[in-house]
Design an enzyme around this catalytic site. Structure first.
Site, PDB file in Angstrom:
ATOM      1  N   ASP A 132      62.594  75.334  44.645  1.00  0.00           N
ATOM      2  CA  ASP A 132      61.583  76.295  44.210  1.00  0.00           C
ATOM      3  C   ASP A 132      61.245  77.108  45.443  1.00  0.00           C
ATOM      4  O   ASP A 132      61.003  76.540  46.523  1.00  0.00           O
ATOM      5  CB  ASP A 132      60.344  75.616  43.635  1.00  0.00           C
ATOM      6  CG  ASP A 132      59.521  76.595  42.793  1.00  0.00           C
ATOM      7  OD1 ASP A 132      60.125  77.489  42.164  1.00  0.00           O
ATOM      8  OD2 ASP A 132      58.289  76.470  42.754  1.00  0.00           O
ATOM      9  N   GLY A 147      67.122  89.239  44.550  1.00  0.00           N
ATOM     10  CA  GLY A 147      65.681  89.034  44.560  1.00  0.00           C
ATOM     11  C   GLY A 147      64.946  90.032  45.449  1.00  0.00           C
ATOM     12  O   GLY A 147      65.139  91.245  45.360  1.00  0.00           O
ATOM     13  N   TYR A 148      64.130  89.502  46.358  1.00  0.00           N
ATOM     14  CA  TYR A 148      63.329  90.343  47.245  1.00  0.00           C
ATOM     15  C   TYR A 148      64.054  90.699  48.551  1.00  0.00           C
ATOM     16  O   TYR A 148      63.442  91.288  49.453  1.00  0.00           O
ATOM     17  CB  TYR A 148      62.016  89.622  47.590  1.00  0.00           C
ATOM     18  CG  TYR A 148      61.081  89.413  46.429  1.00  0.00           C
ATOM     19  CD1 TYR A 148      60.047  90.308  46.156  1.00  0.00           C
ATOM     20  CD2 TYR A 148      61.211  88.300  45.599  1.00  0.00           C
ATOM     21  CE1 TYR A 148      59.176  90.107  45.095  1.00  0.00           C
ATOM     22  CE2 TYR A 148      60.354  88.094  44.530  1.00  0.00           C
ATOM     23  CZ  TYR A 148      59.341  88.999  44.283  1.00  0.00           C
ATOM     24  OH  TYR A 148      58.481  88.804  43.224  1.00  0.00           O
ATOM     25  N   ASP A 149      65.324  90.377  48.651  1.00  0.00           N
ATOM     26  CA  ASP A 149      66.060  90.585  49.898  1.00  0.00           C
ATOM     27  C   ASP A 149      65.982  92.020  50.443  1.00  0.00           C
ATOM     28  O   ASP A 149      65.873  92.207  51.658  1.00  0.00           O
ATOM     29  CB  ASP A 149      67.523  90.182  49.729  1.00  0.00           C
ATOM     30  CG  ASP A 149      67.720  88.672  49.704  1.00  0.00           C
ATOM     31  OD1 ASP A 149      66.712  87.943  49.826  1.00  0.00           O
ATOM     32  OD2 ASP A 149      68.870  88.226  49.570  1.00  0.00           O
ATOM     33  N   ALA A 206      73.134  83.750  39.417  1.00  0.00           N
ATOM     34  CA  ALA A 206      74.444  83.849  40.064  1.00  0.00           C
ATOM     35  C   ALA A 206      74.317  84.087  41.563  1.00  0.00           C
ATOM     36  O   ALA A 206      75.088  83.525  42.359  1.00  0.00           O
ATOM     37  CB  ALA A 206      75.258  84.971  39.422  1.00  0.00           C
ATOM     38  N   LYS A 232      71.811  83.181  43.579  1.00  0.00           N
ATOM     39  CA  LYS A 232      71.346  81.962  44.238  1.00  0.00           C
ATOM     40  C   LYS A 232      72.455  80.915  44.297  1.00  0.00           C
ATOM     41  O   LYS A 232      72.635  80.245  45.317  1.00  0.00           O
ATOM     42  CB  LYS A 232      70.117  81.392  43.517  1.00  0.00           C
ATOM     43  CG  LYS A 232      69.525  80.177  44.195  1.00  0.00           C
ATOM     44  CD  LYS A 232      68.339  79.617  43.427  1.00  0.00           C
ATOM     45  CE  LYS A 232      67.124  80.492  43.554  1.00  0.00           C
ATOM     46  NZ  LYS A 232      65.909  79.819  42.987  1.00  0.00           N
ATOM     47  N   THR A 262      70.322  75.934  39.038  1.00  0.00           N
ATOM     48  CA  THR A 262      70.033  77.349  38.817  1.00  0.00           C
ATOM     49  C   THR A 262      71.088  77.963  37.914  1.00  0.00           C
ATOM     50  O   THR A 262      72.238  77.506  37.875  1.00  0.00           O
ATOM     51  CB  THR A 262      69.995  78.115  40.157  1.00  0.00           C
ATOM     52  OG1 THR A 262      69.638  79.477  39.902  1.00  0.00           O
ATOM     53  CG2 THR A 262      71.338  78.058  40.869  1.00  0.00           C
ATOM     54  N   ARG A 272      66.157  79.260  52.904  1.00  0.00           N
ATOM     55  CA  ARG A 272      67.065  78.375  52.154  1.00  0.00           C
ATOM     56  C   ARG A 272      68.079  77.724  53.090  1.00  0.00           C
ATOM     57  O   ARG A 272      68.377  76.538  52.968  1.00  0.00           O
ATOM     58  CB  ARG A 272      67.760  79.171  51.045  1.00  0.00           C
ATOM     59  CG  ARG A 272      68.488  78.302  50.039  1.00  0.00           C
ATOM     60  CD  ARG A 272      68.877  79.088  48.804  1.00  0.00           C
ATOM     61  NE  ARG A 272      67.698  79.423  48.014  1.00  0.00           N
ATOM     62  CZ  ARG A 272      67.258  80.655  47.798  1.00  0.00           C
ATOM     63  NH1 ARG A 272      67.894  81.693  48.310  1.00  0.00           N
ATOM     64  NH2 ARG A 272      66.178  80.875  47.066  1.00  0.00           N
ATOM     65  N   LYS A 305      72.268  85.832  57.291  1.00  0.00           N
ATOM     66  CA  LYS A 305      71.169  85.428  56.416  1.00  0.00           C
ATOM     67  C   LYS A 305      71.163  83.925  56.197  1.00  0.00           C
ATOM     68  O   LYS A 305      70.118  83.273  56.251  1.00  0.00           O
ATOM     69  CB  LYS A 305      71.257  86.150  55.070  1.00  0.00           C
ATOM     70  CG  LYS A 305      70.101  85.764  54.141  1.00  0.00           C
ATOM     71  CD  LYS A 305      70.302  86.216  52.722  1.00  0.00           C
ATOM     72  CE  LYS A 305      69.195  85.645  51.835  1.00  0.00           C
ATOM     73  NZ  LYS A 305      69.401  85.940  50.400  1.00  0.00           N
TER      74      LYS A 305
END
Length: 210
Positions: A74, A159-161, A15, A17, A12, A187, A181
């Site tokens: 992914d 992201g969608y957090d 940053a 992730k 990736t 993940r 988390k």
């Protein structure tokens, strides 16, 4: 002969992730690198029909480009009320040039008027581990179930957090904090399933001549 720590490339350039992966893998005796330092690593066409296929495609391509063991993922967000959207298109939901904020805005618009009880969703993370030659050596999947809030909440994560809420905690991923988390997320669960493989791989350091 002297040994140097095994280099494990995390597939990736994101940053947020990379930071999350590094926190999850921090105790491994290896050197973690993102794709940012590898000019030859080009993003492959994610043409797979599933998250797992796309994770494999990326792991193979990045391992061959870097010559290093590579862990690729992914990840998809599947919303029940939207018949599984955004799904495979999670990262590009609002368009290929869109950022995370635009993706969240589109998701909120798509769910406008739908009550909280019907906004159930799940995050899925597929991981693929490839050796330095590009051969897939291990795969796992992690799932976290929750729901999409009616508005963004929380300032951490990416992201969608800020939208993905765990009902039992009444908190979004962006409010939980990194430690919680990482323990509860899709993940984190995928990494835990893959950890035995990663531990074995990290025990085999690179060899360099003195």
């Amino acid at each position: 002969m002297t040994t140097t720590p095994l280099i494990l490339v995390l597939g990736t350039t994101n940053a947020g992730k990379f930071r999350e992966f590094a926190e999850l893998l921090g105790e491994l005796p290896c050197e973690l690198r993102s794709l940012a330092g590898f000019d030859a690593a080009r993003e492959p066409d994610e043409s797979g029909a599933s998250l797992a296929e796309n994770a494999r495609i990326k792991a193979v391509a990045y391992a061959r480009a870097t010559g290093c063991w590579t862990l690729a993922d992914d990840t998809g967000l599947f919303v029940d009320a939207l018949r599984g959207e955004p799904g495979l298109h999670t990262a590009r939901y609002a368009g290929t040039a869109a950022d995370a904020r635009a993706n969240r805005a589109k998701l909120l618009a798509a769910l406008d008027g739908i009550p909280l009880a019907r906004r159930m969703a799940r995050f899925e993370c597929a991981l693929a581990l490839a050796d330095a030659r590009g051969a897939i050596r291990a795969e796992t999947t992690g799932i976290c179930r929750g729901r999409i809030g009616v508005a963004e909440s929380g300032g951490s994560g990416f992201g969608y957090d800020p939208l993905f809420e765990l009902p039992e905690y009444h908190l979004t991923f962006a409010e939980l904090g990194a430690a919680a988390k990482n323990r509860l997320s899709h993940r984190g669960r995928a990494i835990e399933a893959l950890r035995p493989w990663l531990v074995q791989v990290a025990k085999v350091p690179s060899m360099e001549s003195t």
